[in-house]
Design an enzyme around this catalytic site. Structure first.
Site, mmCIF file in Angstrom:
data_model
loop_
_atom_site.group_PDB
_atom_site.id
_atom_site.type_symbol
_atom_site.label_atom_id
_atom_site.label_comp_id
_atom_site.label_asym_id
_atom_site.label_seq_id
_atom_site.Cartn_x
_atom_site.Cartn_y
_atom_site.Cartn_z
ATOM 1 N N LYS A 45 0.860 -1.192 0.000
ATOM 2 C CA LYS A 45 0.000 0.000 0.000
ATOM 3 C C LYS A 45 0.894 1.239 0.000
ATOM 4 C CE LYS A 45 -3.940 1.918 2.620
ATOM 5 N NZ LYS A 45 -4.736 1.789 3.869
ATOM 6 N N SER A 57 -9.704 1.764 2.732
ATOM 7 C CA SER A 57 -8.776 2.452 1.847
ATOM 8 C C SER A 57 -7.739 1.534 1.183
ATOM 9 C CB SER A 57 -8.042 3.540 2.637
ATOM 10 O OG SER A 57 -7.237 2.949 3.644
ATOM 11 N N SER A 92 -10.070 -0.406 7.041
ATOM 12 C CA SER A 92 -9.433 -0.275 5.722
ATOM 13 C C SER A 92 -8.697 -1.503 5.209
ATOM 14 C CB SER A 92 -8.462 0.913 5.727
ATOM 15 O OG SER A 92 -9.182 2.113 5.659
#
Ligand SMILES: [Mg+2]
Ligand SMILES: [Zn+2]
Lengths: 492, 489, 95
Positions: free
Chosen positions: A77, A157, A181
């Site tokens: 990420k 996210s 997330s």
């Protein structure tokens, strides 16, 4: 089975048996990553880096002294700072930022032999539940509704991480979970997502969103892989004052252990009014599965559940408003010039932050400001204490809890976008876990009527990821989730 | 003694509280491993934590906590076993994170006190409100370029103790005494170099005026004054200014002011349109600081003897006056040098501690000051004990002390060798002194007549003349005695 | 709490985020909606409850007072939009 069809556990065995090489595995994934470009999961691809690391893995594997994650290609990420590789948090304000350091969690992965395929997309500064607030545009979910080709969100996210793993464009990924997330996109993409206990993994080198809630965790094809990844990621870090001074237990050993006699709590407040019946049905199936495995279920009460989201949407923006003050155009990232310093600040931050980040920074600034602190922030911290207390109480009568991960399956890109609060409701089942600092996992457990994956969540006591993994593995076995997304890079 | 200031409308009382920022002596910064050394090249003592790079986290320096607690103990203060670091949010280019990590609602040290030694020998107790730990900011240079400000983050993150006094001070003199005393305590403890000129002790002054016994007036804060003298000047000026404003029918406006040391005046800082709203909240990157009571007890037990205790001991054990003791203990080095000197001398001859103290305070300090060394350094590098021993043995006169002390310092000789070589041995031979007296009296028949007519004050004049004739070597007591006899005769 | 345009402008200034005048109304609406929504916490009785300050009860060791960092000026300055002679550079600050 093709190389990209293997789990970490399977690949590890084949690598050690020299049935495959790390180079072959890396090359397969580099190709898959390229094939998966239409999903826009990756922001940066680092194939050379992956190949160089694979070479070292092969050398170790040849000599028989391999590391736990040797040859495992991982998507990162883009919230984790990676030395020498652009790190932007999917924000315009960090465009071009190249950290001179490596986050502790990624460094731990590389030290354990894993290799980086690239950096993947997310909601800007991890603020979102659909990976649509990214300054680089949305990532698509590899799944499609039956008979409907509209692109869906991967959740967020950590949507880039989830999409990459689901599409077989990474063997595993790492994400961060501030209010759900990791778990919610895992649920939306039909993979496993584990949020460890707050303090289990170091936050050092992760672009901060809300410091008291952020936690890194693995996103994988199965529960065993999550355990293997967590083992490498976790551990005390003297550079993070909130990192726990606890040795990481053998997480993988928990996978496959019986849950006979275990008490599984079913929080009644999670049965929301108007909850889709298929979510309700999924949850009921989960309850039957754990019972069938010898556990008993107990009704528990988490009285404050209904206040968790509001609490979260005070605390997280408050911390974020302060954490994001450093993006000021002085030392790194975007600078939009101005006549005066004040103008430079306002231009840089006005143009550098997207709409959702701006909203949250402003809310956070407001709830901390003179005259409002007590009514909002302090109040929220007190309610948070009550939420944590609810969990403490409930865990006196159970060993783990079982809930749905999200109140719905993935939705289409463009849906829910005009109403922030509707979007915030995605995290209704995951946010309380962050507020209390507990571990939680999402396991794919079935398909919606439209053919989209749905996840079940297991919540554990602080630093008891082992129980969480045990229960999750039981659910996984029972669910036998083998559905395949519409888009699979180089389908098997 | 009265501190009141006279105005047209009567007396005014000035009310002062001081906020001192004291830089903690430590190797590394409060929350990072970067060095704290003064004067390094710009941005060379900066870590990615200090520059607030993305994902960087603070980790508290244990020693800085110890230093703050020690200082709290030195101020006889409440030590809080639990304290919390807060973020103080504001934007400034030398504040990289956009917030300063400080302590707001739960400081590490609570209420304490500090005793002032006033010049007239009296003491005054001043309340300490709190002491908390916080980060220093970096440095902004506004004068290097016509349109740019340059930023150096070397200081960013260095540990500071903010020490806040109660509004208990009533004059510029008291403020000066407070700072001198605080400086002494910090230096005794080794927790801060306390050098205002080097910026490791910085003072903000809150000043207001009121009619004696009346309600508190509106205060102004004078920021960052950088010497004790300037603090006193700034307070004097500000008090007068406020009195004038009120007496002319105006009202004091609460504001931040700057002291212009060139002109000796305070000036209003251009007030920002938007008032500060620091949005303090507990720093989620740091856990509350918890102190172990056993550790605290040990720290308390190991505390060095502090100025007030040393002063009391000097008065009790050496029979010094309050004034003498206060002067000696102001610098620990001086106090230690005095004790060592007195010990060495009294082993050889009988000497009152008061005589030694006076020599240190009046003569040694003066000579050392002229040479740019501390009294302690002067004593430790020269044969000062030897000089005092010679004086007590009447080999040299008290009047010769200064000359001999200067002489041994210049020649690097022992007192005995120097006095012998320079022939400075005191004349105690009665006949030699009588000869000198006779010579003086012969030259001054008028004054002798005046003396005999009753102008006895002239004795001192004759003593001086005789001493000069003997180049100061005559024993003054003998000169006195013999002169009186001759003049009477 | 319904925020008016002026309040939003003040908060935006405090946060150093430029919001064009034309967007203030819409933003005020959006923020007001969120604030009104979070005010459901008014219903919770928190009397006698201590605010949660730390999530973890662990007390990891503090740092030793050793110089272990710094001396990396090039790295510190490498990402900066403007530097001169080892300094970060910003438009002149008028006090
Ligand atoms: Mg202050
Ligand atoms: Zn301060």
């Amino acid at each position: 089975m093709s190389l990209i069809g293997l789990t970490i556990g399977q690949a590890r065995d084949q690598l050690r048996r020299k049935a495959i090489t790390a180079r072959e595995l890396a090359e397969a994934y580099i190709k898959a990553m390229a094939v998966a470009r239409p999903l826009k999961a990756y922001l940066v691809e680092t194939p050379d880096r992956a190949l160089a690391a694979a070479k070292q893995s092969d050398a170790r594997l040849q000599k028989g002294n391999s590391l736990p994650l040797d040859g495992v290609p991982v998507a990162v990420k883009d919230l984790f700072c990676t030395e020498g590789v652009e790190t932007t948090a999917a924000s315009k304000i960090l465009a071009g930022f190249v950290p001179p350091y490596e986050s502790t969690v990624t460094a731990n992965l590389w030290r354990n032999g894993a290799l980086m395929l690239g950096k993947v997309n997310l909601d800007e500064f991890a603020m979102g539940s659909a990976t649509i607030t990214s300054a680089r545009g949305p990532t698509e979910n590899p799944w499609r509704r039956r008979g409907d080709n509209r692109p869906l969100v991967p959740g967020g996210s950590s949507g880039g991480s989830a999409a990459a793993v689901a599409a077989r464009a990474a063997l595993a990924a790492i994400g961060t979970d501030t209010g759900g997330s990791i778990r919610q996109p895992a649920s939306f993409c039909g993979i496993v997502g584990l949020k460890p206990t707050y303090g289990r993994c170091s936050r050092w080198g992760i672009v901060a969103f809300a410091s008291s809630l952020d936690q890194a965790g693995p996103m994988t094809r199965d529960v065993r892989d999550a355990a293997i990844m967590l083992q490498a990621m976790a551990g005390h870090d003297p550079k993070d004052a909130t990192s726990a001074l606890l040795p990481a237990p053998n997480f993988e050993a928990a996978v496959g252990q019986s849950i006979k006699g275990m008490r599984i709590g079913i929080p009644k407040e999670y049965r929301l009014d108007g909850m889709p019946t298929e979510i309700e049905a999924l949850w009921r199936r989960g309850i039957e599965w754990v019972k069938a495995a010898g556990a008993t279920t107990v009704d528990i009460s988490l009285k404050m559940t209904q206040y968790a989201l509001a609490t979260y949407y005070i605390i997280a923006p408050a911390e974020a408003s302060s954490n994001l003050a450093r993006y000021d155009g002085v030392r790194f990232g975007l600078r939009v010039p101005g006549e005066t310093l004040e103008e430079l600040y306002e231009n840089t931050r006005g143009q550098g932050f997207g709409a959702e980040v701006r909203r949250r920074v402003l809310i956070g600034t407001y709830v901390l400001s003179a005259g409002y602190y007590d009514a909002y922030y302090l109040k929220a911290q007190k309610v948070r204490a009550l939420i944590a207390r609810d969990f403490d109480e409930a865990f006196k009568s159970c060993d783990a809890m079982l809930t749905p991960t999200a109140p719905s399956a993935a939705f289409a890109i463009g849906e829910k976008m005009d109403d922030p609060i509707a979007m915030y409701l995605n995290d209704v089942f995951t946010v309380p876990v962050n507020l209390a600092g507990l571990p939680g996992i999402s396991v794919p457990a079935g398909l919606s009527a439209e053919g989209l994956p749905l996840g079940l969540q297991v919540i554990g006591k602080a630093f008891d990821e082992e129980t969480v993994l045990r229960v999750a593995a039981v659910l996984e076995d029972a669910a036998k989730f083998d559905a395949v997304p519409a888009f699979v890079a180089g389908a098997p | 003694m009265s501190n009141l200031i006279k105005g047209h409308t009567g007396d005014w009382e000035v009310v002062i509280g001081l906020e001192v920022h004291a830089q903690v002596i430590s190797n590394a910064k409060l929350f990072s491993g970067a060095a704290t050394d003064f004067g390094a090249e710009p941005n060379t003592q900066v870590s990615t934590v200090d520059a607030a790079f993305p994902g960087m986290l603070p980790v508290l320096n244990r020693f800085c906590v110890e230093q703050a607690v020690k200082t709290g103990l030195g101020l006889d203060a409440q030590i809080n076993l639990q304290s919390v670091f807060d973020r103080k949010n504001y934007f400034y280019p030398d504040l990289p994170a956009g917030y300063q990590i400080s302590q707001f609602s739960r400081p590490i040290v609570g209420k304490g006190k500090l005793v002032l030694d006033m010049p007239d020998g009296t003491v005054r107790e001043i309340g300490i409100t709190r002491l908390h730990l916080e980060q220093d900011a970096g440095k902004s240079l506004h004068d290097q370029h016509p349109t740019k400000t340059y930023v150096d983050l070397n200081r960013a993150g260095v540990a500071l103790m903010e020490i806040v006094s109660e509004p208990d001070l009533r004059s510029a003199e008291e403020a000066g005494a407070y700072l001198r005393k605080l400086r002494a305590i910090l230096r005794y403890l080794g927790t801060c170099d306390a050098n205002m000129e080097e910026g490791n002790l910085r003072c903000d002054c809150n000043v207001s005026v009121r009619k004696p016994g009346g309600a508190l007036g509106t205060r102004c804060e004078i920021k960052n004054v950088n010497s004790i003298r300037f603090v006193m000047q700034a307070i004097e000026y500000e008090a007068q200014r406020q009195i004038e404003v009120i007496e002319e029918g105006g009202a004091v406006v609460q504001e931040t002011r700057l002291f212009d040391s060139g002109k000796g005046v305070t000036r209003s800082m251009r007030s920002k349109e938007e008032s500060h709203d620091y949005r303090y909240f507990p720093d989620p990157d740091l856990l509350p600081v918890t102190l172990d009571p056993a550790w605290l007890a040990k720290l308390r037990a190991d505390l060095p003897e502090l100025p007030d205790v040393k002063k009391a001991r000097f008065m009790r054990d050496y029979g010094l006056s309050g004034d003498q003791a206060a002067t000696l203990v102001a610098e620990k080095e001086t106090a230690d040098a005095f004790e060592e000197l007195q010990g060495k001398v009294s082993k050889r001859v009988s000497i009152s501690a008061s005589a030694t103290a006076n020599t240190v305070i009046n003569i040694v300090s003066f000579i050392a000051g002229e040479r740019g060394v501390s009294p302690a350094q002067f004593i430790s590098t020269n044969d000062v004990p030897g000089v005092l021993i010679l004086q007590q043995k009447n080999v040299i006169s008290g009047r010769m002390l200064k000359e001999v002390l200067e002489g041994i310092a210049d020649s690097k000789q022992s007192a005995e060798v120097f006095v012998a070589e320079k022939g400075l041995t005191q004349v105690t031979d009665t006949s030699a002194i009588e000869t000198a007296i006779d010579a003086v009296l012969v030259k001054e028949p008028d004054k002798v007549a005046d003396y005999r007519a009753g102008k006895e004050k002239l004795l001192a004049y004759f003593v001086g003349q005789v001493m000069r004739a003997t180049q100061g070597k005559a024993n003054p007591a003998l000169v006195n005695e013999l002169l009186k006899k001759k003049l009477a005769g | 709490m319904a925020l008016d345009k002026a309040t939003v402008a003040r908060i935006a200034a405090l946060a150093r985020i430029k919001v064009p005048d034309s967007e203030l109304d819409a933003l005020a609406g959006a923020l007001s909606k969120i604030l009104t929504w979070v005010e459901q916490l008014d219903a919770v009785d928190v009397s006698g409850v201590e605010p949660m300050v730390a999530v973890t009860h662990a007390r990891p060791p503090l740092r030793e007072d050793k110089v272990t960092d710094g001396g990396i000026r090039d790295e510190i300055l490498a990402n900066a939009p403007e530097t001169t002679d080892g300094f970060f550079v910003v438009p002149k600050v008028v006090e």
